[in-house]
Structure formats: C-alpha cells, structure tokens
Design a protein around this motif. Structure first.
Motif, PDB file in Angstrom:
ATOM      1  N   GLU A 677       8.297 -10.718  65.040  1.00 45.77           N
ATOM      2  CA  GLU A 677       7.635 -12.027  64.899  1.00 45.77           C
ATOM      3  C   GLU A 677       6.381 -12.113  65.781  1.00 45.77           C
ATOM      4  O   GLU A 677       5.369 -12.699  65.389  1.00 45.77           O
ATOM      5  CB  GLU A 677       8.615 -13.149  65.257  1.00 45.77           C
ATOM      6  CG  GLU A 677       8.081 -14.517  64.857  1.00 45.77           C
ATOM      7  CD  GLU A 677       8.777 -15.664  65.573  1.00 45.77           C
ATOM      8  OE1 GLU A 677      10.010 -15.788  65.445  1.00 45.77           O
ATOM      9  OE2 GLU A 677       8.070 -16.422  66.275  1.00 45.77           O
ATOM     10  N   ILE A 678       6.451 -11.470  66.953  1.00 49.25           N
ATOM     11  CA  ILE A 678       5.311 -11.539  67.876  1.00 49.25           C
ATOM     12  C   ILE A 678       4.050 -10.909  67.273  1.00 49.25           C
ATOM     13  O   ILE A 678       2.948 -11.404  67.466  1.00 49.25           O
ATOM     14  CB  ILE A 678       5.678 -10.861  69.222  1.00 49.25           C
ATOM     15  CG1 ILE A 678       6.755 -11.709  69.910  1.00 49.25           C
ATOM     16  CG2 ILE A 678       4.465 -10.691  70.132  1.00 49.25           C
ATOM     17  CD1 ILE A 678       7.382 -11.061  71.116  1.00 49.25           C
ATOM     18  N   ASP A 683      -0.237 -15.165  57.842  1.00 50.98           N
ATOM     19  CA  ASP A 683      -0.252 -15.344  56.391  1.00 50.98           C
ATOM     20  C   ASP A 683       1.036 -14.859  55.740  1.00 50.98           C
ATOM     21  O   ASP A 683       1.436 -15.349  54.691  1.00 50.98           O
ATOM     22  CB  ASP A 683      -1.412 -14.527  55.779  1.00 50.98           C
ATOM     23  CG  ASP A 683      -2.738 -15.133  56.163  1.00 50.98           C
ATOM     24  OD1 ASP A 683      -2.699 -16.282  56.641  1.00 50.98           O
ATOM     25  OD2 ASP A 683      -3.773 -14.458  56.016  1.00 50.98           O
ATOM     26  N   ILE A 684       1.653 -13.863  56.364  1.00 50.92           N
ATOM     27  CA  ILE A 684       2.855 -13.287  55.754  1.00 50.92           C
ATOM     28  C   ILE A 684       4.133 -13.934  56.285  1.00 50.92           C
ATOM     29  O   ILE A 684       5.020 -14.292  55.529  1.00 50.92           O
ATOM     30  CB  ILE A 684       2.857 -11.756  55.984  1.00 50.92           C
ATOM     31  CG1 ILE A 684       1.728 -11.159  55.144  1.00 50.92           C
ATOM     32  CG2 ILE A 684       4.215 -11.145  55.625  1.00 50.92           C
ATOM     33  CD1 ILE A 684       1.630  -9.677  55.179  1.00 50.92           C
ATOM     34  N   TYR A 685       4.192 -14.123  57.596  1.00 50.02           N
ATOM     35  CA  TYR A 685       5.422 -14.650  58.209  1.00 50.02           C
ATOM     36  C   TYR A 685       5.505 -16.158  57.967  1.00 50.02           C
ATOM     37  O   TYR A 685       4.852 -16.951  58.649  1.00 50.02           O
ATOM     38  CB  TYR A 685       5.425 -14.337  59.710  1.00 50.02           C
ATOM     39  CG  TYR A 685       6.788 -14.512  60.353  1.00 50.02           C
ATOM     40  CD1 TYR A 685       7.746 -13.498  60.294  1.00 50.02           C
ATOM     41  CD2 TYR A 685       7.121 -15.697  60.991  1.00 50.02           C
ATOM     42  CE1 TYR A 685       8.996 -13.656  60.864  1.00 50.02           C
ATOM     43  CE2 TYR A 685       8.370 -15.861  61.568  1.00 50.02           C
ATOM     44  CZ  TYR A 685       9.301 -14.844  61.498  1.00 50.02           C
ATOM     45  OH  TYR A 685      10.549 -14.995  62.060  1.00 50.02           O
ATOM     46  N   ASP A 686       6.295 -16.554  56.959  1.00 48.70           N
ATOM     47  CA  ASP A 686       6.295 -17.975  56.573  1.00 48.70           C
ATOM     48  C   ASP A 686       7.555 -18.717  57.038  1.00 48.70           C
ATOM     49  O   ASP A 686       7.876 -19.790  56.540  1.00 48.70           O
ATOM     50  CB  ASP A 686       6.128 -18.091  55.055  1.00 48.70           C
ATOM     51  CG  ASP A 686       7.202 -17.302  54.314  1.00 48.70           C
ATOM     52  OD1 ASP A 686       8.047 -16.661  54.994  1.00 48.70           O
ATOM     53  OD2 ASP A 686       7.209 -17.326  53.077  1.00 48.70           O
ATOM     54  N   ILE A 687       8.265 -18.126  58.004  1.00 49.85           N
ATOM     55  CA  ILE A 687       9.457 -18.807  58.534  1.00 49.85           C
ATOM     56  C   ILE A 687       9.014 -19.649  59.734  1.00 49.85           C
ATOM     57  O   ILE A 687       8.243 -19.165  60.564  1.00 49.85           O
ATOM     58  CB  ILE A 687      10.507 -17.764  58.979  1.00 49.85           C
ATOM     59  CG1 ILE A 687      10.869 -16.851  57.797  1.00 49.85           C
ATOM     60  CG2 ILE A 687      11.746 -18.438  59.537  1.00 49.85           C
ATOM     61  CD1 ILE A 687      11.768 -15.689  58.175  1.00 49.85           C
ATOM     62  N   PRO A 688       9.481 -20.909  59.841  1.00 48.69           N
ATOM     63  CA  PRO A 688       9.052 -21.721  60.992  1.00 48.69           C
ATOM     64  C   PRO A 688       9.403 -21.048  62.324  1.00 48.69           C
ATOM     65  O   PRO A 688      10.523 -20.560  62.504  1.00 48.69           O
ATOM     66  CB  PRO A 688       9.836 -23.023  60.817  1.00 48.69           C
ATOM     67  CG  PRO A 688      10.161 -23.080  59.366  1.00 48.69           C
ATOM     68  CD  PRO A 688      10.330 -21.667  58.916  1.00 48.69           C
ATOM     69  N   THR A 689       8.428 -20.988  63.212  1.00 50.75           N
ATOM     70  CA  THR A 689       8.632 -20.336  64.513  1.00 50.75           C
ATOM     71  C   THR A 689       9.041 -21.374  65.565  1.00 50.75           C
ATOM     72  O   THR A 689       9.010 -22.579  65.304  1.00 50.75           O
ATOM     73  CB  THR A 689       7.319 -19.693  64.987  1.00 50.75           C
ATOM     74  OG1 THR A 689       6.368 -20.754  65.161  1.00 50.75           O
ATOM     75  CG2 THR A 689       6.782 -18.701  63.972  1.00 50.75           C
ATOM     76  N   TYR A 690       9.369 -20.884  66.760  1.00 54.49           N
ATOM     77  CA  TYR A 690       9.694 -21.805  67.856  1.00 54.49           C
ATOM     78  C   TYR A 690       8.514 -22.734  68.139  1.00 54.49           C
ATOM     79  O   TYR A 690       8.688 -23.915  68.424  1.00 54.49           O
ATOM     80  CB  TYR A 690      10.061 -21.019  69.124  1.00 54.49           C
ATOM     81  CG  TYR A 690      11.514 -20.574  69.190  1.00 54.49           C
ATOM     82  CD1 TYR A 690      12.271 -20.414  68.026  1.00 54.49           C
ATOM     83  CD2 TYR A 690      12.138 -20.321  70.411  1.00 54.49           C
ATOM     84  CE1 TYR A 690      13.601 -20.009  68.079  1.00 54.49           C
ATOM     85  CE2 TYR A 690      13.463 -19.919  70.484  1.00 54.49           C
ATOM     86  CZ  TYR A 690      14.196 -19.760  69.325  1.00 54.49           C
ATOM     87  OH  TYR A 690      15.500 -19.367  69.394  1.00 54.49           O
ATOM     88  N   THR A 691       7.305 -22.191  68.068  1.00 57.59           N
ATOM     89  CA  THR A 691       6.123 -23.031  68.318  1.00 57.59           C
ATOM     90  C   THR A 691       6.054 -24.159  67.296  1.00 57.59           C
ATOM     91  O   THR A 691       5.833 -25.315  67.645  1.00 57.59           O
ATOM     92  CB  THR A 691       4.833 -22.189  68.233  1.00 57.59           C
ATOM     93  OG1 THR A 691       5.013 -21.014  69.018  1.00 57.59           O
ATOM     94  CG2 THR A 691       3.629 -22.959  68.723  1.00 57.59           C
ATOM     95  N   ASP A 692       6.289 -23.821  66.006  1.00 51.89           N
ATOM     96  CA  ASP A 692       6.269 -24.862  64.966  1.00 51.89           C
ATOM     97  C   ASP A 692       7.314 -25.926  65.278  1.00 51.89           C
ATOM     98  O   ASP A 692       7.022 -27.116  65.332  1.00 51.89           O
ATOM     99  CB  ASP A 692       6.620 -24.258  63.585  1.00 51.89           C
ATOM    100  CG  ASP A 692       5.584 -23.257  63.111  1.00 51.89           C
ATOM    101  OD1 ASP A 692       4.410 -23.422  63.478  1.00 51.89           O
ATOM    102  OD2 ASP A 692       5.960 -22.307  62.393  1.00 51.89           O
TER     103      ASP A 692
END
Ligand code: ADP
Ligand code: MG
Length: 698
Positions: A677-678, A683-692
């Motif tokens: 994830e880092i 554009d590709i990684y569309d899963i909500p991250t901790y930041t989101d």
C-alpha cells in the motif's frame, strides 16, 4: 421552571417510576415499590395491573408490538416482537397484553449460544421480566427487559447472573454496614458509570472495506503519515458533522431517560467518547447496550459508520469502555466515599480492603471478563492498560493504607491544604487522587475506574465478577466481626482485618507506569499473572477458587461455568476464523488483482523503455513480485492450517490453535499488503486507506 427546551421530552419513552405512580392504582404501585425495595414479592394481580397500564401508555405512544428484550451470550441484545392485536371472542380484534405476557415469554433458544447446556432438540428458552429495569419504547415497540433461561432454569444470558451478583453484593455489604453500627441500612446497590469510546468514519469508506463490514476491524492498512503524535484531537473542537450526529444520539438517549452527560473527541483521530451519569449496575448495563445500538443506528442516518471494535485501526489507540464502580446504601451513602478523614472512616477502609482482596484473589477472572479476541489487540499496546491487573490508589489513600499496615499511630495522610491555583476563589474542590492513565484499575476519589473492558463488550460479566468477588471478601469480613459485642471492639477488629488484608494483598497495589517494560518484570517478581491472550484466560472460569466463588454465592452452577468456557472458546475461534476467511477473500479478489494490475503497468513501461529503464522500475517490479509471492505462499499455509484446526474436536484446543497458528499468519500476510500500500499508485489502489478513513469527510 424551564419550558420548551430539548429536555422537555426527557424520559418520555420510558415507563419510569413517575409514570407508574401516576397510572397505577395506589395498592399496585405500593406493591411494586415494596418489591423493588426487597420487602415483598410481585403477585399475578399486580403484574396484570402493571401490564394493563404499560399497554395503555405504549399504545398512546404509537406502538404496535411488545418485545421481551434479553442479553444472550453474545455482545448484542435479542428481541422477538409480538403485536398487541388478537382476535377477541366475538371475532373482533382486541388489543391485549396480560400480566402473564409481561412476566414470561417463550422463545426458541436453539440458535443462541448455550455451550451445551441444552441439547439441540431441547429448544425451549424462557424470558422472565426483570422488573428492576424499566420498560421502554423504540421504533413502535414496547421493550421489556428480561432474563433468558433454559427449560431447566440454567442461565442462557448475561443478565441473570448479574442480577444474582447484585443480590450477593447487596447482602454482603449490608451485613458489614449493619455490623459497624448503621442498622438503618436495608440494602446496598452497586452503581456503575460506563464511558463508551467509538470511532466514526464516512459510510462510503466503510462499505468499500470488506474487513470492516464483516469483522469490525481493518485486517490490513498502512499507517497514515499523521497519527495522534501532535495530540491535537483529544478534547479538540468537535467536527460539525459529528456534532450533529452526537446531538441526535443525545436526543434519543434523553427520551429514553438516559442521562447522556459527557461527549468529547478521544485521543485517536476520528475517535470519540460518550458517558452517561452512573446508575445502578443493572440499569447502567441495559442502558449501555442501548447506547451502543443508538450510536450505530444514528451513524447510519448520518451516512457514517460507528465502529465499536476495540482496535479497528492498527498502531493508533483502540477503544475501551471504562467501568466506574462504587456501592451505595439504600439511604444514599457511597461506601467508597472516604469522607474528610479516611483514616477514621473504618467503613471506608474495610470496603477498600475488600476491593483490594477481591481483585488480588481473582485477577485472572477480571482479565477474562473484560476481554475478547478483539480486546487482545488493545490490551498492553502502550495506550491501554496492560493485561496485568493492578490497582492505583493515589498517594493519599495509599499512604493511609500503608500506615495502617505498619501500625503507624499517625495514619492520616495529607492533601496539600494550601492548594490554590487561582487567586480569589475561597472554595476549591480538590480530588484526593491524581489520575494514572496507565493503570487498569484506579481509585478516582469515590469510585474505582476499571479501564480494561473492551468497547464492544457487554459490561455484565465484569460487574458480575466484581460484585461476586467483593461480596465474598465482605462476607469473610462480616463473619469475623459477627458476635463481637461492643462497637469499639468491632472497630479494633476491623482495623486488624484491614492490616491483615493489606499485608496479604499489597502486591496488587502499583502506582508506577503500567506501560513500562520494568513493570512487566516487577509484576512477575510479585507473582501477578500476566495472561497475554483472552483465550488463555478463559480456563480461569474453572479454577477451583472460581467454582467455589460462584457456586457458593449461587451465581453460576459448575455446569453453567463449563458451558461458558465452551461459549467463549467457540466465539474466540469463530472470530479469528471469520478474520482469516475475510482476509483470504480480500487477498484473492482485491489485493492480488490490484498488484497484478500494477505490475502490468510497470512491466509495460519497462518494456517500452527498452534497455534504458530506470532502476526504480526494476526495483518496484521486484518488490511487487515479492509481495505477490509472499501473500500467495502464506495463503496456502493459512488454508492448510485452517483445515488442520478444524479437524480438532475439542472447542478449547481448537481455539488455542487458532490463537497460536492462525492469528500470527494474518499478521504476516498483512505485512506484505501494508508494504505494498505504501508504494501503490493512487490510480490503481482504490481501497480506502487509513488516511482516507481517519482524516477525510468527517
Ligand atoms: P472521567 O473518568 O473522564 O473523569 P467522570 O468523572 O465524568 O469521567 O466520570 C466517569 C463516569 O463515572 C461517569 O459515568 C460518572 O457518572 C461515573 N461516576 C461518577 N461517580 C461515580 C460513582 N460514585 N460510582 C460509579 N460511577 C460514578
Ligand atoms: Mg474515565
């Protein structure tokens, strides 16, 4: 005096004492009052009259159904609705609710956890009215708090044992209070104030995270660049979206007669707390279940998701449910209030010592009762109490107790009487203890604050353990005081009992830093248990001393305790199994395909660059390939281990293997996902991250 405030509707949806007084015939009301005051029992005619008044009130408030509401051996509540309408003799519809329907309900118990107390074919479960907790209305339904038992009368829920433990602590406390000369006290009540922590995130993020949706926590996710290091969230300004959510929660709670009092931002980003004013333990726990439900439902209305899991996000603070506890006499005296001179308040000292003895005798039970698979991620993570149980008394009370122990004549200790932080105020309330956030149990002036309990858990079991173990200690004290003729001799004996208890149990008192490594060593030297996982604490239910404690006070039978061991082990195992299956699905359907997509992009660029491709491309391709290999390899191992685990016939062994072999694999797999994830492209990684989730849209 105040009219047209939001508080006009306070208690409007609860069938409280005031309504009963207004609506019940006087003799019926008096019988109910006597029953509550433990001076009588409730007969059929009284139940019929109460049911009738309840029905009339409920119908006036637009209800269509009534429901027995109970607390099965899960962390939620259960309900089955029955409508009031029935065909009358003449075929016309009648609106019915009899005393019998109020007192007793029957339901199919076969789909609730029973730990083998009931064979599958013995499906009957019964609910019985808990008349000590008021009925209430929600969403067109009249809810009646009840206990839930099997055909043979064994408890299938958390409320029945709690009520028995409340009875036990009442009897034991009253004995001691009476023996010390206050004969007016008729009964005592444990009172509890529960502070509830939770997270809020935008619903759109929640719905895109299968792990949150199915397991309540994130099974992967790299840390956001910002965490809680700036300490700018705790008690900070509440975001307006959250404020409007809190407002709706409060309005619902106030209508239900729940004194929602404090609300604030908690330490972690997107984390908050709500605390109602304390009330008797049974009602406080019922109300906490309602609070959790209302938090979740109100969040949905605001397009938010409320996370009650103990550790929804790795590496930032988890959520607890602080359990504030004291015991109050029927004439309103708090037995944990030290008064002006604690050293001369022999009753206070005895109740302190009973608490200390109880906790030091049953630390394993307390650890077990406050935990779950979820809380394991929180305890001992440098943000929550460690898994080692100890008590912080504050230097003032601690000195008083040590002076008693050392037979020091001058047992009074001093608070700085010159304390005066602001000029011109003549009245300055000053607490007799500072706070120690690192301690699992802290004396906070006139109550104990128990901080281990997990945020998603019912507070029943932990209070059942506290009540039972303190009752046992108080009964032993009462046995020693009984028969002594003169009050001065009673006091002398009481002081020597305190001395004995402090001498035997002082190891549990600790005022240092509970988060430090040194404390772990020190606790070991003192012989205090440090049970790092919930599952390893479960067998403490069947220790000889636990069986003796619960059976002698009639709180659990040995059979019920064995059933509880099975239920807890099974719940633990199922929780981890669900996490494993969810992570497998996420890896296969989301993470691996995303990685492949990314690899394709880098691969195509690499080819296009021909021999001039920068190292960065080569390195990134290598990294992503390694992540894919690692995840794939570990998924194979995970599947093999799951098969092996599920071949184990014994529930407890199976759960232990899940703990030892499955949980660590989940962490290993997570490591590769988080590292990916880092470096993943946005554009590709569309899963909500901790930041989101933690910093956006609130
Ligand atoms: P904090 O722990 O943040 O200081 P409060 O002092 O407001 O919070 O208290 C936390 C909870 O303890 C509240 O629910 C409060 O009603 C409850 N509480 C206060 N006094 C008692 C008491 N004597 N017994 C039990 N609970 C109490
Ligand atoms: Mg607190």
């Amino acid at each position: 005096m105040y009219k047209n405030t939001v508080f006009d509707d306070f208690g409007s949806l609860v069938f409280n004492e005031k309504l009963m007084e207004e609506r019940l015939p006087r003799p019926v009301y008096n019988t109910w009052k006597k029953t509550i005051a433990k001076e009588g029992t409730l007969d059929r005619a009284t139940a019929d009259a109460i049911a009738h008044a309840m029905k009339t009130w409920a119908l006036e408030n637009n209800t269509t159904h009534f429901s027995h509401w109970f607390h099965p051996m899960t962390s939620t509540t259960a309900e089955k609705h029955d409508s009031f309408v029935e065909p009358g003799d003449s075929g016309e519809p009648l609106l019915r609710f009899s005393g019998k329907s109020l007192i007793k309900g029957e339901s199919d118990a076969s789909s609730f956890p029973s730990g083998g107390l009931r064979a599958t074919f013995e499906a009957r479960g019964y609910t019985y009215w808990d008349f000590t907790s008021p009925a209430f209305i929600r969403d067109r339904v009249l809810y009646i708090p009840t206990v839930f038992v099997s055909y043979n009368g064994e408890s299938l829920d958390k409320k029945a044992p709690l009520l028995k433990s409340i009875e036990a602590i009442s009897t034991a406390s009253t004995r001691v209070v009476n023996l010390l000369g206050d004969k007016d006290v008729k009964y005592c009540t444990p009172v509890v104030g529960l502070e509830q922590e939770y997270f809020l995130i935008d619903k759109s993020f929640y719905e895109k995270r299968l792990d949150l949706l199915l397991t309540g926590r994130t099974l992967f996710g790299a840390c956001a660049p910002k965490g809680q290091e700036l300490e700018d969230h705790y008690f900070g300004n509440i975001p307006s979206r959250v404020n409007s959510f809190m407002n709706d929660v409060n309005i619902d709670l106030w209508k239900l007669g729940i004194y929602a009092k404090a609300e604030h931002n908690e330490a972690a980003p997107a984390q908050f707390e709500i605390a109602p004013i304390f009330s008797n333990a049974n009602i406080a726990i019922d109300q906490n279940q309602l609070i959790m439900d209302i938090l979740k439902k109100t969040a949905e209305k605001h397009n938010l998701a409320c996370l009650l899991h103990e550790k929804p996000f790795s590496k930032i603070n988890g959520s607890g449910k602080h359990n504030n506890y004291s015991i109050i006499t029927n004439d309103g005296q708090n037995l944990y209030s030290p008064g002006d001179k604690p050293s001369e308040n022999i009753r206070f000292l005895l109740f302190m010592c009973a608490f200390i003895k109880a906790v030091d005798t049953y630390p394993e039970l307390l650890r077990m009762a406050s935990s779950s698979a979820g809380n394991d991620h929180r305890l001992g993570s440098s943000e929550a109490p460690p898994a080692i149980i100890s008590i912080y008394l504050g230097s003032y009370i601690e000195t008083v107790l040590y002076n008693i122990y050392k037979s020091d004549k001058n047992i009074e200790s001093h608070i700085d009487k010159n304390f005066n932080p602001i000029h011109g105020l003549s009245y300055i309330p000053h607490d007799n203890a500072d706070r120690n956030r690192t301690s699992p149990i802290a004396f906070t002036g006139n109550k104990f604050e128990f901080r281990m309990l997990g945020s998603s858990l019912s507070a029943s079991l932990v209070n059942t353990v506290l009540n039972s173990s303190i009752a046992e200690a108080l009964n032993e004290i009462a046995d020693s005081l009984e028969g002594i003729k003169y009050i001065n001799d009673v006091r002398d004996k009481a002081l020597s009992l305190c001395q004995e208890i402090i001498s035997n149990h002082k190891r549990i008192i600790f005022s240092g830093d509970g988060y430090s490594k040194e404390w772990i060593k020190e606790a070991k030297r003192r012989g205090l248990p440090n049970i790092t996982s919930f599952i390893e604490s479960v067998p403490s239910l069947l220790d000889d001393k636990s069986i003796h404690l619960f059976t002698s006070l009639n709180i659990y039978s040995e059979k019920e305790l064995r059933a509880h061991e099975d239920i807890f082990a099974e719940q633990y195992q199922k929780t981890i199994e669900l996490e494993a299956k969810t992570l497998i699905k996420i890896c296969k359907n989301e993470i691996l395909p995303l990685m492949v997509k990314e690899l394709k992009l880098y691969g195509e660029t690499y080819n296009a660059c021909n021999k001039l491709a920068p190292n960065y491309l080569v390195e990134t391709i290598k990294k992503i390939s390694t992540f894919i290999e690692n995840i794939n390899k570990n998924l194979i191992v995970l599947n093999e281990q799951l098969t092996l685990c599920n071949q184990i016939p014994y529930v407890y062994e199976k759960a232990l293997k899940y703990h030892n072999d499955i949980s660590p694999l989940l962490c290993v797999i997570r490591e590769s996902i988080d590292k990916y994830e880092i470096i993943a492209s946005k554009d590709i990684y569309d899963i909500p991250t901790y930041t989101d989730m933690l910093f956006k849209k609130l």
